[in-house]
Design a protein around this motif. Structure first.
Motif, PDB file in Angstrom:
ATOM      1  N   SER A  95       0.819  -1.214   0.000  1.00  0.00           N
ATOM      2  CA  SER A  95       0.000   0.000   0.000  1.00  0.00           C
ATOM      3  C   SER A  95       0.851   1.262   0.000  1.00  0.00           C
ATOM      4  N   GLU A  96       0.449   2.230  -0.809  1.00  0.00           N
ATOM      5  CA  GLU A  96       1.036   3.576  -0.796  1.00  0.00           C
ATOM      6  C   GLU A  96      -0.123   4.563  -0.970  1.00  0.00           C
ATOM      7  N   LEU A  97      -0.652   5.009   0.154  1.00  0.00           N
ATOM      8  CA  LEU A  97      -1.875   5.807   0.162  1.00  0.00           C
ATOM      9  C   LEU A  97      -1.654   7.164  -0.514  1.00  0.00           C
ATOM     10  N   PRO A  98      -2.411   7.482  -1.571  1.00  0.00           N
ATOM     11  CA  PRO A  98      -2.308   8.803  -2.189  1.00  0.00           C
ATOM     12  C   PRO A  98      -3.042   9.850  -1.344  1.00  0.00           C
ATOM     13  N   ILE A  99      -2.389  10.967  -1.113  1.00  0.00           N
ATOM     14  CA  ILE A  99      -2.990  12.074  -0.382  1.00  0.00           C
ATOM     15  C   ILE A  99      -2.863  13.333  -1.241  1.00  0.00           C
ATOM     16  N   VAL A 100      -4.001  13.942  -1.521  1.00  0.00           N
ATOM     17  CA  VAL A 100      -4.058  15.170  -2.315  1.00  0.00           C
ATOM     18  C   VAL A 100      -4.277  16.333  -1.358  1.00  0.00           C
ATOM     19  N   ILE A 101      -3.342  17.287  -1.358  1.00  0.00           N
ATOM     20  CA  ILE A 101      -3.418  18.443  -0.461  1.00  0.00           C
ATOM     21  C   ILE A 101      -3.674  19.698  -1.283  1.00  0.00           C
ATOM     22  N   LEU A 102      -4.678  20.482  -0.869  1.00  0.00           N
ATOM     23  CA  LEU A 102      -5.030  21.728  -1.531  1.00  0.00           C
ATOM     24  C   LEU A 102      -4.487  22.884  -0.709  1.00  0.00           C
ATOM     25  N   LEU A 103      -3.601  23.666  -1.301  1.00  0.00           N
ATOM     26  CA  LEU A 103      -2.897  24.740  -0.609  1.00  0.00           C
ATOM     27  C   LEU A 103      -3.418  26.104  -1.043  1.00  0.00           C
ATOM     28  N   ASP A 104      -3.476  27.033  -0.072  1.00  0.00           N
ATOM     29  CA  ASP A 104      -3.765  28.419  -0.412  1.00  0.00           C
ATOM     30  C   ASP A 104      -2.523  29.070  -1.002  1.00  0.00           C
ATOM     31  N   ARG A 105      -2.772  30.052  -1.827  1.00  0.00           N
ATOM     32  CA  ARG A 105      -1.640  30.744  -2.465  1.00  0.00           C
ATOM     33  C   ARG A 105      -0.771  31.442  -1.437  1.00  0.00           C
ATOM     34  N   ALA A 106      -1.380  31.876  -0.308  1.00  0.00           N
ATOM     35  CA  ALA A 106      -0.653  32.730   0.643  1.00  0.00           C
ATOM     36  C   ALA A 106       0.254  31.943   1.575  1.00  0.00           C
ATOM     37  N   VAL A 107       0.089  30.630   1.694  1.00  0.00           N
ATOM     38  CA  VAL A 107       0.891  29.869   2.653  1.00  0.00           C
ATOM     39  C   VAL A 107       2.235  29.480   2.047  1.00  0.00           C
ATOM     40  N   SER A 108       3.160  29.085   2.930  1.00  0.00           N
ATOM     41  CA  SER A 108       4.484  28.656   2.482  1.00  0.00           C
ATOM     42  C   SER A 108       4.405  27.197   2.008  1.00  0.00           C
ATOM     43  N   HIS A 109       4.428  27.045   0.695  1.00  0.00           N
ATOM     44  CA  HIS A 109       4.322  25.697   0.136  1.00  0.00           C
ATOM     45  C   HIS A 109       5.496  24.826   0.555  1.00  0.00           C
ATOM     46  N   ALA A 110       6.679  25.387   0.534  1.00  0.00           N
ATOM     47  CA  ALA A 110       7.879  24.609   0.848  1.00  0.00           C
ATOM     48  C   ALA A 110       7.838  24.095   2.285  1.00  0.00           C
ATOM     49  N   ARG A 111       7.376  24.952   3.213  1.00  0.00           N
ATOM     50  CA  ARG A 111       7.323  24.538   4.610  1.00  0.00           C
ATOM     51  C   ARG A 111       6.318  23.405   4.816  1.00  0.00           C
ATOM     52  N   ILE A 112       5.140  23.533   4.219  1.00  0.00           N
ATOM     53  CA  ILE A 112       4.117  22.502   4.376  1.00  0.00           C
ATOM     54  C   ILE A 112       4.560  21.189   3.737  1.00  0.00           C
ATOM     55  N   ARG A 113       5.166  21.271   2.555  1.00  0.00           N
ATOM     56  CA  ARG A 113       5.656  20.050   1.900  1.00  0.00           C
ATOM     57  C   ARG A 113       6.689  19.344   2.769  1.00  0.00           C
ATOM     58  N   ALA A 114       7.620  20.111   3.321  1.00  0.00           N
ATOM     59  CA  ALA A 114       8.666  19.509   4.153  1.00  0.00           C
ATOM     60  C   ALA A 114       8.068  18.871   5.407  1.00  0.00           C
ATOM     61  N   GLN A 115       7.108  19.575   6.014  1.00  0.00           N
ATOM     62  CA  GLN A 115       6.493  19.053   7.223  1.00  0.00           C
ATOM     63  C   GLN A 115       5.740  17.748   6.959  1.00  0.00           C
ATOM     64  N   LEU A 116       4.942  17.721   5.887  1.00  0.00           N
ATOM     65  CA  LEU A 116       4.130  16.543   5.598  1.00  0.00           C
ATOM     66  C   LEU A 116       4.975  15.391   5.056  1.00  0.00           C
ATOM     67  N   SER A 117       5.997  15.700   4.288  1.00  0.00           N
ATOM     68  CA  SER A 117       6.871  14.637   3.779  1.00  0.00           C
ATOM     69  C   SER A 117       7.584  13.925   4.919  1.00  0.00           C
ATOM     70  N   LYS A 118       7.943  14.699   5.969  1.00  0.00           N
ATOM     71  CA  LYS A 118       8.588  14.102   7.135  1.00  0.00           C
ATOM     72  C   LYS A 118       7.594  13.298   7.956  1.00  0.00           C
ATOM     73  N   ALA A 119       6.356  13.801   8.074  1.00  0.00           N
ATOM     74  CA  ALA A 119       5.344  13.135   8.889  1.00  0.00           C
ATOM     75  C   ALA A 119       4.770  11.912   8.191  1.00  0.00           C
ATOM     76  N   TRP A 120       4.699  11.944   6.856  1.00  0.00           N
ATOM     77  CA  TRP A 120       4.049  10.869   6.092  1.00  0.00           C
ATOM     78  C   TRP A 120       4.993  10.259   5.053  1.00  0.00           C
ATOM     79  N   PRO A 121       6.043   9.577   5.462  1.00  0.00           N
ATOM     80  CA  PRO A 121       6.960   9.004   4.472  1.00  0.00           C
ATOM     81  C   PRO A 121       6.336   7.873   3.655  1.00  0.00           C
ATOM     82  N   GLY A 122       5.241   7.296   4.141  1.00  0.00           N
ATOM     83  CA  GLY A 122       4.630   6.174   3.428  1.00  0.00           C
ATOM     84  C   GLY A 122       3.442   6.569   2.596  1.00  0.00           C
ATOM     85  N   ALA A 123       3.408   7.810   2.124  1.00  0.00           N
ATOM     86  CA  ALA A 123       2.265   8.279   1.334  1.00  0.00           C
ATOM     87  C   ALA A 123       2.753   8.885   0.025  1.00  0.00           C
TER      88      ALA A 123
END
Length: 358
Positions: free
Chosen positions: A85-113
């Motif tokens: 299993s490799e669960l796909p997760i689709v994240i919808l981001l607002d233009r105003a937020v830091s995309h790089a920060r959120i990607r780094a945070q979620l990639s660290k929290a969810w390595p199996g997705a």
């Protein structure tokens, strides 16, 4: 409109939406249902665990809904998911937020997705296409899961069959050895019994499963003894499919009866005849009756001692049919009658596999 996934199905073909603010959840659900997808909304971390147990195919989440509790709950689900299993997760981001920060945070929290990011506003067609592709990926993963499950089941069944086969061979050898008067006698009888066993296994293999037609068991067991005279051995009976275990037992019993007929009974003389027929009666319930009738051989009398073959036939057929066989040593020829509920021998019908949405 809500199309919840049935609890516990694990179909991996529905979408879990995590969008608790504004009308994002309602919009996403309406959009995806419109394009034929099953959708269930989850309001927060309290409900999320129950939703994840149902095995969603894809998670679609707005970044505002990904609080620490939600992120942790998804992380625990990912850790527990199997290797296929490799669960796909689709994240919808607002233009105003830091995309790089959120990607780094979620990639660290969810390595199996398998994470996919979209910046809002996003075109509806683009988002729908991305989620449909993720669901297609999950269907491929489901096929891998089913293949692995089938392989495990096959190996367990193979191991079980091999153990049973070796136990049967060992039992046959021990009982043959006790009755043998010489090494040649032992080799001859043991080879004949193994041949009968092998013939049934060949019939089951050709039938493609754990069941075999009774007619095939009879034909394969008696074929070596029919010779050129087609009338010497007469076989007749309706179509009925029996389990592999029942087929093996019957083949060994028929082999013992045939061996006895060749040595002492009807098949020991050219004019001797053998009839093997079976019937199915329906009153009071389906009952299978198999009749072995010899004629034209030397006069028959009850044996002075009970040998291996007679002991095996009586024990095996009693276990198989639930009642002991009737052995009539009439002077005109041996008459053996075995009967019992068809359900004890018959193979269950193949399951009907229903097709669901994919």
């Amino acid at each position: 409109m809500t199309a919840p996934a049935p609890a516990g199905t694990g179909d991996l073909d529905w979408v879990l939406v995590l969008a608790p603010y504004r009308r994002d959840g309602a919009y996403l659900q309406a959009l995806l249902v419109e394009h034929g997808m099953r959708v269930e909304q989850c309001a927060g971390a309290e409900q999320l665990g129950q939703c994840l147990v149902q095995s969603p195919g894809v998670i679609v989440a707005t970044h505002e809904g990904l609080n620490p509790a939600v992120i942790e709950a998804i992380a625990m689900h990912l850790v527990a998911q199997p290797n296929w299993s490799e669960l796909p997760i689709v994240i919808l981001l607002d233009r105003a937020v830091s995309h790089a920060r959120i990607r780094a945070q979620l990639s660290k929290a969810w390595p199996g997705a398998r994470q996919t990011y979209y910046q809002r506003p996003v075109a509806a067609l683009e988002l729908v296409s991305g989620i449909q592709s993720a669901l297609a990926l999950r269907r491929r993963q489901r096929e891998v899961r089913d293949y692995i499950d089938n392989e495990i089941e096959f190996r367990l069944e193979l191991n079980h069959r091999v153990k049973n086969l070796l136990a049967t061979v060992t039992s046959i050898f021990q009982m043959t050895r006790r009755a043998a008067s010489s090494a040649e006698h032992l080799a001859s009888d043991f080879e004949g019994r193994l041949t009968a066993l092998a013939n049934v296994h060949a019939a089951v293999f050709e039938a493609g499963g754990g069941a075999v037609p009774l007619a095939d068991v009879v034909d394969l067991t008696l074929l070596p003894y029919r010779g050129d005279d087609a009338t010497r051995i007469a076989v007749d009976g309706p179509d009925v499919t029996i389990t592999r275990e029942a087929g093996t037992t019957l083949a060994l019993c028929l082999h013992e009866l045939t061996t006895n007929a060749i040595k002492y009974g009807a098949l020991s003389r050219p004019e001797g005849r053998l009839e093997l027929r079976w019937t199915i009666s329906t009153d009071p319930g389906p009952v299978l009756a198999i009749e072995w009738l010899e004629s034209g051989g030397p006069p028959v009398s009850p044996p002075s001692r009970v040998g291996y073959g007679s002991r095996y036939i009586r024990s095996a057929l009693t276990t198989l049919f639930g009642t002991p066989p009737v052995m009539d040593y009439a002077p005109s020829g041996l008459h053996c009658m075995m009967a019992g509920p068809l359900a004890r021998l018959a193979a269950p019908p193949a399951p009907i596999r229903g097709g669901g949405p994919v």
